[in-house]
Structure formats: structure tokens, C-alpha cells
Design a protein around this motif. Structure first.
Motif, mmCIF file in Angstrom:
data_model
loop_
_atom_site.group_PDB
_atom_site.id
_atom_site.type_symbol
_atom_site.label_atom_id
_atom_site.label_comp_id
_atom_site.label_asym_id
_atom_site.label_seq_id
_atom_site.Cartn_x
_atom_site.Cartn_y
_atom_site.Cartn_z
ATOM 1 N N UNK A 109 44.412 48.222 36.909
ATOM 2 C CA UNK A 109 44.640 48.354 38.350
ATOM 3 C C UNK A 109 43.843 47.348 39.165
ATOM 4 N N UNK A 110 42.798 46.732 38.572
ATOM 5 C CA UNK A 110 41.966 45.764 39.271
ATOM 6 C C UNK A 110 42.279 44.317 38.881
ATOM 7 N N UNK A 111 43.179 44.123 37.927
ATOM 8 C CA UNK A 111 43.482 42.763 37.466
ATOM 9 C C UNK A 111 43.977 41.865 38.602
ATOM 10 N N UNK A 112 44.790 42.454 39.491
ATOM 11 C CA UNK A 112 45.404 41.657 40.554
ATOM 12 C C UNK A 112 44.350 40.993 41.436
ATOM 13 N N UNK A 113 43.239 41.675 41.666
ATOM 14 C CA UNK A 113 42.200 41.108 42.517
ATOM 15 C C UNK A 113 41.586 39.845 41.913
ATOM 16 N N UNK A 114 41.595 39.776 40.610
ATOM 17 C CA UNK A 114 41.027 38.613 39.914
ATOM 18 C C UNK A 114 42.091 37.575 39.556
ATOM 19 N N UNK A 115 43.367 37.940 39.717
ATOM 20 C CA UNK A 115 44.445 37.023 39.359
ATOM 21 C C UNK A 115 44.710 36.976 37.870
ATOM 22 N N UNK A 116 44.371 38.049 37.124
ATOM 23 C CA UNK A 116 44.552 38.028 35.666
ATOM 24 C C UNK A 116 45.571 39.076 35.215
#
Length: 365
Positions: A109-116
Motif C-alpha cells: 500500500x506504500x509502494x506508490x509513494x516511493x514509485x516502486x
């Protein structure tokens, strides 16, 4: 206890307190031999065995496929045009040598914030790099840059993401992976520029006025150069001439006759470069023919060899140029001259008459 031993113990104790209270830069572990971890050690071991590199963006769309052919790298999507090897080398070596700076999230759920996040998604921000050759395919998603440097990355098969010491960002446009330079001929080497057509003219080097000074012949009546060195601008364009994109000559077709313009560049040592430029489908196109007319002797042999080498490299391609580059390369007259001075119009007020009406006589009626 000696004075020297006392100060050594004090320094060690201070360092321990410094670390215990979290005074290191946030998110960065001290780089000691015991803690340094290279992110992609397995990639470093196979750099010389890589045969293909592919970049994939959001929606699983391929950005570019780079293929090794012998000692060269080629762009598959551009019919094997040479790739920007320096850009590729910088990226691969950067990954192979990058240190792990910090472990980041393992929650999807947090991947999008890092672009991964997975690049199958249409809104994915990162790029998937896929390396083939020398073993099983090696893949990594390269996300956004960290606030204090480095990049966020994640192996697609792993949940864990990382911040690594990678400075190079992979280009997300195909054209950025093409070998960018078409020609590199110094302006000082050019002696004459010949422009064909109804508005044809020549730009001649002035031997007694410096290496970068040219004279326009014939100069249109009542006109002047836009600035003192304007006539040298076409010759300067040959220095580090760079493309925007490229097409196979067979795919580009014949030039559009209405917009076709031909210019010849003659160098002082006998190299002859003919440029044909035209516009098609909103793109500014150019193709090149190279020959040699040198004097006899060793210098002549070198120029002939250069002409042959350039012919081999350029003859099968039509190049897409930025519009301003094409204008300079084709020596368009309007770009060389200052705007024409406007003639005085009849709407301007006429000068006052020299005659003055007589004053009436005193007391007259």
C-alpha cells in the motif's frame, strides 16, 4: 591511566552516545566495513555477459530494448540504430556498485509513494529494468529519487523496498537512449557554405578577419546581418550536431519537394557535406551525403577515409532535428538577417510650409 588513554576512552564513549541518541543523518546507516551492503552484487558479476537490457513503464509498455551486437549496443525499436552506450554504462555500473542506504517499506500500500509499485498499473511512476544474459533475467523497479539523494528500488519478486546510493535516473523516453551525436565538425574547419535554390547565396570565410567570421554573398540590398557573427551560425551548427529521433531512409521516403532545401558545407581540407532538409508530418528531417575533394598527399588520404567512415554511418538514416537546429543547419536567410527597415509611409504628416501668411493691416475691416 595515561593522559593519551584517557582521551581515547572519552572519544569512544562520546561516539557511543552520539549513535545511541540517533544523531546520525536520518535514514542513513554509518558506512563501516561491517555494515556496507551492495544492493546488486550479482549484477556486478555479470556486467560483461549482458546481452539485452529492456526498460518498461506504466501499463507494461516497453520504453526501449537495447541489444548487444559484438562490441556495440543497438536500439531494437529504431531498426538497430546505435545506442547511447555511455548512458547505459552509467546506469548499469551505478546499479552494480550502489550501496544500500536504508530499508524502506515492505507494504504494497506504500509502494506508490516511493514509485516502486508494479508497472502493470497504468499510473505506475517507476520503470522496470530487465537485464538478460549471463544467467536468469535480473529485474528491478527503479522508483523516485530520495529527498537526500539516491533512488528507491524494489525487486519485483520481493516485498522489501530499499533506498540505494544510485544517482543515475533511467531515461523514460526512447529518444534519450539513441546515440545523440550525428556530426562533430569544428566551425573553424569550414571554409564555405553554399545554399541552393532561388534565394541561393554563399557564406565565405574571411581569412583576414578571424576563424569564426563569414561574409554573406550576395547581401540583399538594404539588409544587414542580424548580429556580427550571424553568418557563422550555420558552420557552428555542425559542432556536436545532435538528433531528436531517427528513421531508416527507406521508411522516411522521398523528401517533400515543396519544403526541400539543399546546403553544401566545404571544409578547408576537402571534406564535402551535402545536407538535404525538409518537413513532413510536423517533423523537421535531414539526410546527409559525404564526399571528399582533397589535395593529394597524406592529408588527402585522411580526409577520404573520414568521408568513407561518415558515409557508412549516415547513409541509411534520416534524422529528426529540433526545428531551430534545422533552421540553422539549412542557413535560412531570414534567420541570418536583421528585419528589413520599413520605408516611410504617406500617412506621416507633411513638413510645415516655409511661407507665412501676412498679418492683417491695423484698423482694416
Amino acid at each position: 591511566m595515561s593522559r593519551q588513554s584517557f582521551w581515547l576512552l572519552a572519544a569512544l564513549a562520546g561516539a557511543a552516545l552520539f549513535a545511541a541518541f540517533g544523531l546520525r543523518p536520518a535514514g542513513r546507516e554509518a558506512a563501516t566495513p561491517a555494515t556496507v551492503q551492495v544492493f546488486a552484487a550479482e549484477l556486478a558479476a555479470r556486467l560483461d555477459k549482458i546481452e539485452q537490457v529492456r526498460l518498461i513503464k506504466a501499463g507494461n509498455q516497453t520504453v526501449v530494448t537495447l541489444e548487444r551486437t559484438g562490441q556495440d549496443w543497438r536500439v531494437a525499436e529504431r531498426h538497430g540504430y546505435p545506442a547511447d552506450v555511455e548512458r547505459l554504462r552509467t546506469l548499469l555500473r551505478g546499479l552494480a556498485e550502489a550501496r544500500v542506504l536504508e530499508a524502506k517499506t515492505s507494504s504494497a500500500e506504500w509502494y506508490e509513494r516511493l514509485g516502486v509499485e508494479d508497472v502493470a498499473g497504468n499510473q505506475a511512476k517507476g520503470l522496470l529494468l530487465e537485464v538478460s544474459g549471463g544467467g536468469e533475467p535480473w529485474r528491478v523497479i527503479i522508483g523516485q529519487a530520495g529527498a537526500q539523494g539516491g533512488h528507491y528500488v524494489r525487486r519485483p519478486e520481493d516485498k522489501q523496498s530499499w533506498l540505494i546510493a544510485l544517482d543515475a535516473s533511467p531515461a523514460s523516453e526512447l529518444k534519450s537512449w539513441l546515440a545523440p551525436q550525428i556530426l562533430d565538425i569544428a566551425a573553424e574547419r569550414v571554409r564555405e557554405v553554399q545554399v541552393e535554390g532561388d534565394d541561393g547565396f554563399r557564406l565565405l570565410r574571411q581569412a583576414d578577419a578571424g576563424d569564426a567570421t563569414f561574409k554573406l554573398e550576395p547581401m540583399p540590398e538594404g539588409r544587414e546581418l542580424a548580429y556580427p557573427g550571424a553568418a557563422a551560425q550555420p558552420a557552428r551548427t555542425l559542432t556536436n550536431l545532435r538528433l531528436d529521433d531517427v528513421l531508416p531512409a527507406a521508411e522516411a521516403g522521398e523528401p517533400d519537394a515543396a519544403s526541400l532545401r539543399r546546403v553544401r558545407y566545404l571544409t578547408r581540407d576537402g571534406l564535402v557535406l551535402q545536407v538535404e532538409g525538409w518537413q513532413k508530418d510536423g517533423r523537421h528531417l535531414a539526410r546527409f551525403q559525404v564526399s571528399a575533394e582533397p589535395a593529394d598527399g597524406q592529408e588527402g588520404a585522411a580526409v577520404k577515409a573520414e568521408a568513407e567512415q561518415l558515409t557508412q554511418r549516415l547513409r541509411d538514416w534520416v534524422y529528426v532535428l529540433p526545428s531551430y537546429t534545422q533552421d540553422n543547419l539549412l542557413a535560412r536567410l531570414d534567420s541570418l538577417l536583421a528585419p528589413a527597415k520599413e520605408a516611410q509611409t504617406s500617412s506621416e504628416p507633411a513638413p510645415a510650409s516655409a511661407e507665412t501668411p501676412a498679418a492683417p493691416a491695423d484698423g482694416g475691416s
